[in-house]
Scaffold this active site. Structure first.
Site, mmCIF file in Angstrom:
data_model
loop_
_atom_site.group_PDB
_atom_site.id
_atom_site.type_symbol
_atom_site.label_atom_id
_atom_site.label_comp_id
_atom_site.label_asym_id
_atom_site.label_seq_id
_atom_site.Cartn_x
_atom_site.Cartn_y
_atom_site.Cartn_z
ATOM 1 N N PHE A 140 -41.152 -8.597 0.265
ATOM 2 C CA PHE A 140 -40.660 -7.800 -0.865
ATOM 3 C C PHE A 140 -41.631 -7.789 -2.041
ATOM 4 O O PHE A 140 -41.243 -7.471 -3.157
ATOM 5 C CB PHE A 140 -39.278 -8.296 -1.318
ATOM 6 C CG PHE A 140 -38.338 -8.571 -0.183
ATOM 7 C CD1 PHE A 140 -38.031 -7.566 0.722
ATOM 8 C CD2 PHE A 140 -37.781 -9.821 0.006
ATOM 9 C CE1 PHE A 140 -37.165 -7.808 1.781
ATOM 10 C CE2 PHE A 140 -36.919 -10.069 1.074
ATOM 11 C CZ PHE A 140 -36.615 -9.067 1.962
ATOM 12 N N ILE A 180 -43.188 -8.752 8.185
ATOM 13 C CA ILE A 180 -42.315 -9.297 7.140
ATOM 14 C C ILE A 180 -40.867 -8.856 7.367
ATOM 15 O O ILE A 180 -40.061 -8.857 6.459
ATOM 16 C CB ILE A 180 -42.816 -8.911 5.725
ATOM 17 C CG1 ILE A 180 -42.915 -7.396 5.548
ATOM 18 C CG2 ILE A 180 -44.169 -9.547 5.461
ATOM 19 C CD1 ILE A 180 -43.306 -6.981 4.117
ATOM 20 N N GLY A 181 -40.596 -8.468 8.614
ATOM 21 C CA GLY A 181 -39.244 -8.045 8.969
ATOM 22 C C GLY A 181 -39.116 -6.544 9.115
ATOM 23 O O GLY A 181 -38.039 -6.023 9.398
ATOM 24 N N THR A 182 -40.230 -5.850 8.956
ATOM 25 C CA THR A 182 -40.202 -4.391 8.902
ATOM 26 C C THR A 182 -40.232 -3.728 10.273
ATOM 27 O O THR A 182 -39.830 -2.577 10.410
ATOM 28 C CB THR A 182 -41.426 -3.901 8.136
ATOM 29 O OG1 THR A 182 -42.568 -4.575 8.665
ATOM 30 C CG2 THR A 182 -41.319 -4.218 6.658
ATOM 31 N N ARG A 225 -44.210 11.327 9.957
ATOM 32 C CA ARG A 225 -43.849 10.871 11.292
ATOM 33 C C ARG A 225 -43.086 9.546 11.202
ATOM 34 O O ARG A 225 -43.518 8.605 10.542
ATOM 35 C CB ARG A 225 -45.111 10.677 12.140
ATOM 36 C CG ARG A 225 -44.807 10.200 13.537
ATOM 37 C CD ARG A 225 -46.035 10.183 14.436
ATOM 38 N NE ARG A 225 -45.732 9.472 15.657
ATOM 39 C CZ ARG A 225 -45.023 9.983 16.675
ATOM 40 N NH1 ARG A 225 -44.601 11.233 16.622
ATOM 41 N NH2 ARG A 225 -44.767 9.260 17.751
ATOM 42 N N GLY A 231 -45.221 5.881 4.170
ATOM 43 C CA GLY A 231 -44.515 4.610 4.091
ATOM 44 C C GLY A 231 -43.070 4.832 3.685
ATOM 45 O O GLY A 231 -42.787 5.676 2.836
ATOM 46 N N GLY A 273 -40.841 1.799 3.656
ATOM 47 C CA GLY A 273 -40.224 0.490 3.391
ATOM 48 C C GLY A 273 -39.651 0.396 1.995
ATOM 49 O O GLY A 273 -38.678 -0.309 1.763
ATOM 50 N N GLU A 274 -40.287 1.080 1.059
ATOM 51 C CA GLU A 274 -39.843 0.976 -0.328
ATOM 52 C C GLU A 274 -39.216 2.273 -0.832
ATOM 53 O O GLU A 274 -39.075 2.475 -2.036
ATOM 54 C CB GLU A 274 -41.034 0.567 -1.202
ATOM 55 C CG GLU A 274 -41.474 -0.846 -0.903
ATOM 56 C CD GLU A 274 -42.825 -1.187 -1.493
ATOM 57 O OE1 GLU A 274 -42.844 -1.753 -2.583
ATOM 58 O OE2 GLU A 274 -43.855 -0.896 -0.864
HETATM 59 MO MO1 MOS Z 1 -44.100 -4.316 -1.775
HETATM 60 S S1 MOS Z 1 -43.367 -4.803 -3.648
HETATM 61 O O1 MOS Z 1 -45.418 -3.394 -2.272
HETATM 62 O O2 MOS Z 1 -44.524 -5.785 -1.072
#
Ligand code: MOS
Length: 763
Positions: free
Chosen positions: A246, A472-474, A652, A726, A728-729
């Site tokens: 994170f 990292i769990g992703t 994608r 991306g 993830g965020e």
């Molecule tokens: Mo994320 S806050 O860019 O690891």
């Protein structure tokens, strides 16, 4: 297919189960502190009970009498370490406050001693017996504390380059038909990954191995080597699994070199597992922010003026800031834009990346203000976004590589049932519950970084992929395996992936949601090198045209369009022609527009991400739209969020299962950032009060009964070879605003300060 494994649409990979699923659910996945060490000593930290001042003296008598204590390291006998620069100034460190260097104390919970003992229990017992005499000075805790200093971010943080501006904001705002001025606050928050901030260091002669959860093994390796003044090749960082990142593990914390130095002195491996509460002060966090938004619009809802002023807290030592105006000034069409970001220095530990660092606080302000503007205009908030949708960002006029914002709004609105909403506040209820619907935009910059990979293909199709990426769990293992299988045309079960080790080819920080785009682009390129080698062996006389390079395939025909083969090769024949059983290739990939020193920087652990608004001719972002239902009890003011619905477009989608999981987690975290999470700071002492999982609230299943993720099909050929943005965020952005917008709809009360708790509801 199930909800967890959505049917792939066009431009999506298969929703295969996680590569590391079995290892994780059976407990075979080894995290940093699980690594077996030969006769380790155990370290326990003593941290400062004051936020500002000096240590007069230690009384270590009681502590040293605890059976099994080996040593107690303080500033008086600590190993000498070289200082490292902050990452945003070209260094590796997440803070330049170096503990154990002197008697000075710069923030609450700074490391002031390390007890080393034969057991964890002995080290902890002794640490509790360390007595410290302090000379305390009055610290400045936060924004309104006496003694803070405030200055523009530009000029003091090398990574914050501009306060975006265009046109004449003042004039346009003055003349606007409809105006809004509003201020918003977001709180301090801590990431709290499940895995603690552990570090184990083991020396073999002059060679150091570090087992530590890190989002950037090359950064950590090079940073620790610099601090120890040794060759970076002598340092290896290993972490095949990381229990959550994170952002908290993107840059180096001071603990690592301290533990390495102590282990060297003892000539023995040392293992540190800090406590949960120590994690609040020995690592980074999301600092509190303040915003003022000014919006001017014409009666039909078109923005004519937008100004975003943000202020963020940082430490005395470091000018860290997230500076989200680069995003908020470019999200909507608007000819007159102004912005300013300032940093307020207080006696705090240096903040750092926390998931969607700029966008979470800055879009809370903008997306709340957009909702307030929609109310003023008597306009549907979705339509306000539509009226101000744009193909080009307004600051530099650059086109978005692709932008599916309104497609996301339409898909999410339909799934949510937005048309059932009656617009007036307090107009919907269910028994004792006021019901509110709210929505907001989300976006996140598409970033890529230089990355290397090594791929080995054997005659029987077994494939080994090596890249110093991070799980990292992703789902990193999974999508890297899928990419190689697809590109080489070998079955997924035959692919082994090796990541999380700085002895592997370098990959960028697992931050800024760049990993998928960077790692998969590199792996694709190196797989192509393998294919070309075999192609040349089989057809030595055919010149390898660019077209042929693209269309050479191996064995079964790969499934993706990009790797589609019109001339599949027989693997056995190709290896026979080559006269070998193994082909191994190494390659280094960099995105378009990456700086000239990219590959050198990549090996020395320096990040060279490109993307977002910083691309040369274009701007690249992923988008989404989020809708929430809140229910507020008329009598108790209890707030519930029974439904979170998000639709997202991110180029994608490599694996709809892992992507959905990321986005679902994001929605939940977004809700949590609105209603639950806040680190409370004692104004008098500048200390964190609720530094534990009992008092720092995080959501549980009962808090999120309904979460729906909709993945949109989006093809973007401008961003990177993988075609991936991306994500993830992406999903935890905007949710906080959507929640407050829904609370307004339910109650008629506009809340501009997070988190929202029942005591804040006046209804
Ligand atoms: Mo994320 S806050 O860019 O690891």
């Amino acid at each position: 297919m199930t909800a967890a494994a959505p049917e792939p649409k066009a431009t999506m990979g298969q929703p295969v189960p996680r590569y590391d699923a079995t290892a994780k659910v059976t407990g075979r996945a080894t995290y940093g502190s699980d690594m077996p060490l030969d006769n380790p000593a155990y370290a326990f930290l003593v941290t400062s009970a004051i936020a500002r001042g000096r240590i007069n003296s230690f009384d270590l008598g009681d502590a040293k009498r605890v059976r099994g204590v080996i040593d107690i390291v303080t500033h008086e006998n600590a190993p000498k370490l070289k200082e490292s620069k902050l990452f945003s100034n070209g260094g590796y460190a997440g803070t330049t406050i170096q503990p154990l260097k002197s008697a000075d104390i710069a923030h609450d919970g700074e490391i002031i001693a390390v007890v080393v003992a034969e057991s964890y229990e002995a080290a902890r017992e002794a640490a509790n017996r360390v007595k410290v005499s302090y000379s305390a000075a009055t610290p400045s805790a936060s924004f309104d504390s006496p003694g803070t200093t405030k200055a523009a971010a530009k000029g003091q943080n090398a990574q914050f380059r501009e306060d975006p501006q265009v046109g004449d904001f003042a004039k346009a705002f003055e003349e606007a038909e409809v105006k809004l001025t509003a201020s918003y606050d977001t709180p301090t928050q801590h990431h709290n990954p499940m895995e603690l901030f552990s570090t184990s260091c083991a020396w073999m002669g002059d060679d150091l191995v570090i087992y530590e959860p890190s989002q950037y093994v090359y950064g950590l390796k090079n940073g620790v080597a610099e601090q120890l003044s040794i060759d970076a090749d002598k340092v290896r960082v290993v972490n095949p699994y990381v229990g959550g990142g994170f952002g908290s593990r993107g840059s180096m914390t001071p603990r690592t070199a301290i533990i390495a130095g102590i282990a060297k002195g003892l000539n023995r491996p040392v293992k540190l597992v800090p406590t949960r509460d120590q994690g609040f002060t020995i690592a980074t966090y999301r600092a509190e922010t303040r915003h003022e938004i000014k919006l001017g619009a014409s009666r039909d809802g078109k923005l004519v003026a937008l100004r975003h002023e943000g202020a963020e807290v940082s430490s005395r030592a470091d000018a860290y800031c997230v500076g989200g105006t680069k995003t908020t000034t470019r999200l909507y069409a608007c000819p007159n834009v102004d912005s300013l970001v300032s940093i307020v220095r207080a006696d705090r530990n240096t903040p750092g990346f926390m998931r969607s660092p700029p966008e979470v606080p800055y879009l809370f302000a903008l997306e709340s203000a957009m909702d307030e503007l929609a109310v003023k205009l008597n306009m549907d908030p979705v339509e306000l976004r539509r009226v101000n949708d744009t193909t080009n960002e307004p600051i530099g006029g650059k086109p978005y590589t692709s932008r599916s914002l309104m497609a996301c709004f339409d898909a999410a609105a339909k799934a949510f049932g937005w048309s059932q909403r009656s617009a007036a506040p307090r107009s919907m209820s269910d028994g004792d519950w006021l019901v509110g619907y709210g929505c907001a935009s989300t976006c996140y910059p598409t970033q890529m970084g230089p990355s290397a990979a090594r791929v080995r293909l054997q005659r029987d199709g077994r494939t080994r992929v090596e890249i110093a990426g991070h799980e990292i769990g992703t789902g990193a293992y999974t999508i890297i395996a899928q990419t190689a299988a697809d590109r080489l045309g070998v079955p997924l079960e035959k692919v082994s992936v090796f990541i999380g080790d700085s002895d592997l080819p370098p990959a960028p920080v697992a931050g800024g949601s760049n990993s998928t785009a960077s790692a998969c682009s590199a792996v694709m390129m190196v797989c192509d090198q393998v294919r070309q080698k075999l192609f040349k062996a089989v057809m030595p006389n055919e010149s390898l045209t660019d077209k042929a390079k693209e269309t050479v395939g191996i064995g079964q025909t790969p499934t993706t369009q990009a790797a589609k083969s019109d001339r599949p090769l027989d693997l056995e024949k190709a290896f026979d022609a080559l006269g070998a059983s193994v082909v191994e290739e190494y390659g280094e990939w960099k995105p378009d527009g990456a700086p000239l020193d990219s590959f050198k920087a990549m090996h020395s652990g320096h990040v060279r991400l490109v993307g977002g608004a910083a691309l040369k001719d274009k701007i690249a972002y992923a988008f989404g739209a989020e809708f929430v239902e809140v229910r507020i009890n008329r009598l108790t003011h209890e707030i519930r969020a029974p439904r979170l619905v998000g639709a997202f477009a991110a180029g994608r989608i490599m694996n709809p299962r892992t992507a959905r999981s990321q986005l679902m987690g994001g929605l939940i975290w977004g809700m949590s950032s609105a209603l639950l999470e806040a680190t409370e700071i004692d104004e008098r002492t500048a200390r964190y009060v609720n530094d534990n999982f009992a008092d720092y609230l995080v959501p549980v299943n009962a808090d999120v009964p309904g979460v729906e993720v909709i993945l949109l099909s989006e093809q973007d050929d401008h961003i990177n070879p993988a075609g991936a943005k991306g994500l993830g965020e992406l999903a935890n952005v905007g949710t906080n605003a959507a929640i407050c917008n829904a609370i307004y709809h339910a109650t008629g009360q506009r809340i501009r300060k997070l988190p929202v708790r029942l005591e804040n509801i006046e209804a």
